[in-house]
Enzyme design. Structure first.
Site, PDB file in Angstrom:
ATOM      1  N   TRP A 117       0.807  -1.231   0.000  1.00  0.00           N
ATOM      2  CA  TRP A 117       0.000   0.000   0.000  1.00  0.00           C
ATOM      3  C   TRP A 117       0.836   1.274   0.000  1.00  0.00           C
ATOM      4  O   TRP A 117       1.807   1.395   0.745  1.00  0.00           O
ATOM      5  CB  TRP A 117      -0.889   0.015   1.245  1.00  0.00           C
ATOM      6  N   MET A 118       0.378   2.264  -0.787  1.00  0.00           N
ATOM      7  CA  MET A 118       0.909   3.631  -0.685  1.00  0.00           C
ATOM      8  C   MET A 118      -0.258   4.608  -0.756  1.00  0.00           C
ATOM      9  O   MET A 118      -1.170   4.433  -1.552  1.00  0.00           O
ATOM     10  CB  MET A 118       1.870   3.919  -1.850  1.00  0.00           C
ATOM     11  N   ASN A 119      -0.208   5.671   0.077  1.00  0.00           N
ATOM     12  CA  ASN A 119      -1.084   6.823  -0.191  1.00  0.00           C
ATOM     13  C   ASN A 119      -0.236   8.081  -0.288  1.00  0.00           C
ATOM     14  O   ASN A 119       0.629   8.117  -1.196  1.00  0.00           O
ATOM     15  CB  ASN A 119      -2.326   6.892   0.702  1.00  0.00           C
ATOM     16  N   ASP A 120      -0.426   9.071   0.522  1.00  0.00           N
ATOM     17  CA  ASP A 120       0.119  10.417   0.263  1.00  0.00           C
ATOM     18  C   ASP A 120       1.646  10.479   0.069  1.00  0.00           C
ATOM     19  O   ASP A 120       2.385   9.807   0.793  1.00  0.00           O
ATOM     20  CB  ASP A 120      -0.152  11.333   1.457  1.00  0.00           C
ATOM     21  N   SER A 177       0.770  11.761   7.697  1.00  0.00           N
ATOM     22  CA  SER A 177       1.468  12.630   6.734  1.00  0.00           C
ATOM     23  C   SER A 177       2.143  13.831   7.376  1.00  0.00           C
ATOM     24  O   SER A 177       1.747  14.303   8.444  1.00  0.00           O
ATOM     25  CB  SER A 177       0.482  13.101   5.667  1.00  0.00           C
ATOM     26  N   ARG A 195      -4.407  17.315  11.437  1.00  0.00           N
ATOM     27  CA  ARG A 195      -3.254  16.542  10.957  1.00  0.00           C
ATOM     28  C   ARG A 195      -2.565  17.183   9.756  1.00  0.00           C
ATOM     29  O   ARG A 195      -3.058  18.107   9.146  1.00  0.00           O
ATOM     30  CB  ARG A 195      -3.679  15.122  10.607  1.00  0.00           C
ATOM     31  N   ASP A 196      -1.413  16.586   9.419  1.00  0.00           N
ATOM     32  CA  ASP A 196      -0.652  16.851   8.204  1.00  0.00           C
ATOM     33  C   ASP A 196       0.061  18.210   8.223  1.00  0.00           C
ATOM     34  O   ASP A 196      -0.216  19.101   7.404  1.00  0.00           O
ATOM     35  CB  ASP A 196      -1.551  16.725   6.952  1.00  0.00           C
ATOM     36  N   GLU A 251      -7.395  18.169   4.677  1.00  0.00           N
ATOM     37  CA  GLU A 251      -6.192  17.390   4.931  1.00  0.00           C
ATOM     38  C   GLU A 251      -5.042  17.989   4.126  1.00  0.00           C
ATOM     39  O   GLU A 251      -5.243  18.695   3.133  1.00  0.00           O
ATOM     40  CB  GLU A 251      -6.391  15.936   4.489  1.00  0.00           C
TER      41      GLU A 251
HETATM   42  C1  FRU Z   1      -4.746  11.827   3.383  1.00  0.00           C
HETATM   43  C2  FRU Z   1      -4.599  11.248   4.782  1.00  0.00           C
HETATM   44  C3  FRU Z   1      -3.932  12.240   5.723  1.00  0.00           C
HETATM   45  C4  FRU Z   1      -3.367  11.352   6.785  1.00  0.00           C
HETATM   46  C5  FRU Z   1      -2.934  10.161   5.984  1.00  0.00           C
HETATM   47  C6  FRU Z   1      -3.078   8.859   6.697  1.00  0.00           C
HETATM   48  O1  FRU Z   1      -4.898  10.821   2.429  1.00  0.00           O
HETATM   49  O2  FRU Z   1      -5.862  10.842   5.289  1.00  0.00           O
HETATM   50  O3  FRU Z   1      -4.806  13.220   6.228  1.00  0.00           O
HETATM   51  O4  FRU Z   1      -2.297  11.956   7.456  1.00  0.00           O
HETATM   52  O5  FRU Z   1      -3.732  10.141   4.811  1.00  0.00           O
HETATM   53  O6  FRU Z   1      -2.589   7.796   5.929  1.00  0.00           O
END
Ligand code: FRU
Length: 507
Positions: free
Chosen positions: A36-39, A100, A167-168, A228
């Protein structure tokens, strides 16, 4: 697929090789070795090297306790995998995830400022999440990271505000102080970015709301109840605030441009940053060429079972160069470095399109860059048919309507309907399925429509006249769905030219 993990760097090359035969897996967009990858996180260029960290769950192709994966590049095109940079610390403020954040160069000490996430189960069965701001530093060229004993350096939002989520952090230098914006929302009011200040990245003072949106307004677009991943920077004589609009089932990116003074931002322009439903949570950095380079997460649009079966989930967008036009709107160009990936080239010269669809012989659009220029005639619509099977049963339609000025990407026949689902960042249920995405792109009299389209397995990224981006994911099921056609419907249009390049792999 048997469970695989990306905790062992010695396995990265083998994992990439193992997944390379998957036709949906991109070849020239960054993604982790597996899982998995997101931000994008902590994007920074130091000593000429670009560092890309990213939200990563190393044990499954699903969102889980977040780690920070790491890759570096010296040319903005090819990436080397490095070991995982951050992992949750049991008992610490990031026990349930290193969420993030950003990276800054603090007088030669690379420092992460990121969101710690800790979940406390409640007697009533719910979970209370505590989101705080943490820091970590590296003394070996950003390979290994040490979390500060002072964490969390910001325990949460100010108590006097009735916030939803927090967050972030995104940090920048102003004079001799560090400033930090954190994404949040004020209940019943709207998304907000909260501002803090520090001299040492450890002790922070709260300075107030940099800017707060209005959840009750849709003029010109809705910005939702919570933001976010804020990004705030000066560009071309103005200031840009990029927000990721978050609500259950909603995820898209918007930006404001406007004026910044005395720790407050006063926007003049608000718009969507990408008209697709896949691009999310971008980061934008200033590089040593004075450019603003942006990457975003391209979310999957197929269901969780399909992601599990694939063994990977999530792709990074191409690096985009941002500029601001005189009217305050953003312009987007793919980084010119990507041209080094161009291989075999085909050029189609000018031709009239008379209410017809013309399949372009010999053009294969699968791992491909296309550049097409069209002139509007009397046609009601014209454009490109992409990832098209020879019988036209599968195709992705990119359609421009001169009268409305609307550019639409139609995914309704891109692949099997089941593959058109979408899944939220936290994997917590399906967001609405949108098979048609797009926005208006008014053209001046005589201005051609210039489409740059990047096809890469399941990724499609469109740059239209540098003014409108549409990023999407498509999952054609047929091996012969690789054709490209041009069309004009309900009248004539002109194809001025079409250029096609087969793109090399970045691995
Ligand atoms: C955005 C988010 C951020 C959070 C991170 C968690 O996609 O929801 O707000 O820090 O992903 O994986």
């Amino acid at each position: 697929m048997q469970q695989i993990t990306t905790r062992d760097p010695a396995q990265f090359a083998a994992l990439r090789a193992r997944l390379a035969g998957d036709p949906h897996r991109p070849r020239y967009h960054f993604l982790p070795p597996a899982n998995w990858m997101n931000d994008p996180n902590g994007t920074i260029q130091l000593g000429g090297t670009y560092h890309l960290f990213y939200q990563h769950f190393p044990d499954a192709p699903q969102w889980g306790p977040m780690h920070w994966g790491h890759a570096t590049s010296t040319d903005l095109v090819h990436w080397d995998d490095l070991p995982i940079a951050l992992a949750p610390t049991p008992g610490g403020p990031d026990t349930d995830g290193c969420w993030s954040g950003c990276a800054v160069d603090n007088n030669g000490v690379p420092t992460f400022v990121y969101s710690g996430n800790r979940a406390y189960p409640q007697p009533d069965g719910t979970t209370k999440r505590v989101q705080s701001t943490c820091i970590a530093t590296s003394d070996d060229g950003m390979r290994t990271w040490h979390k500060s004993a002072a964490n969390p350096v910001i325990p949460g939002p100010p108590e006097e505000l009735d916030t939803v989520q927090y967050r972030d952090p995104a940090v920048w230098r102003e004079g001799d102080e560090w400033l930090c914006v954190t994404g949040s929302g004020i209940a019943g009011v709207g998304g907000t970015v909260l501002l803090n200040r520090s001299r040492d990245l450890v002790r922070w003072d709260y300075l107030g709301e940099l800017f707060t949106g209005d959840v009750n307004s849709r003029d010109p677009i809705w910005t939702g109840p919570m933001w976010e991943c804020p990004q705030f920077f000066a560009l071309d004589g103005t200031h840009v605030l990029v927000i990721s609009v978050w609500d259950s089932g909603t995820k898209y990116v918007a930006y404001y441009t406007g004026d910044y003074a005395n720790y407050r931002f006063a926007p003049r322009t608000l718009a969507r940053l990408d008209a697709g439903d896949s691009f999310y949570a971008p980061q934008a950095i200033a590089d040593d060429q004075g450019r603003r380079v942006m990457w975003g997460w391209l979310r999957e649009r197929r269901d969780r079972d399909a992601q599990t079966a694939a063994g990977w989930s999530g792709v990074m967008s191409l690096p985009r160069i941002l500029t601001v036009a005189p009217d305050g709107t953003l312009r987007y160009a793919p980084a010119p470095e990507l041209e080094t990936l161009r291989g075999a080239h085909t050029h189609i010269p000018e031709r009239d399109l008379l209410t017809e669809t013309v399949v372009l012989p010999g053009i294969v659009g699968e791992y491909t860059e296309l550049r097409a220029e069209f002139g509007a005639g009397e046609a009601q619509s014209f454009g490109l048919l992409l990832r098209r099977s020879p019988d036209g049963a599968e195709e992705t339609r990119l359609d421009y309507e001169p009268t409305s000025g609307r550019l639409t990407l139609d995914r309704s026949r891109s692949g099997p309907a089941a593959a058109n689902g979408s899944i939220g960042a936290t994997g917590a249920g399906s967001a609405a399925i949108s098979t048609f995405v797009g926005d208006t792109l008014p053209l001046a009299a005589g201005e051609p429509l210039v489409l740059r389209v990047f096809l890469d397995g399941s990724v499609i990224e469109v740059f239209a006249n540098e003014r409108l981006c549409i990023s999407e994911r498509i999952y054609p099921s047929r091996p012969d769905s690789t054709g490209v056609a041009v069309f004009a419907a309900g009248g004539d249009a002109t194809l001025y030219s079409l250029d096609c390049w087969q793109m090399g792999s970045i691995w």
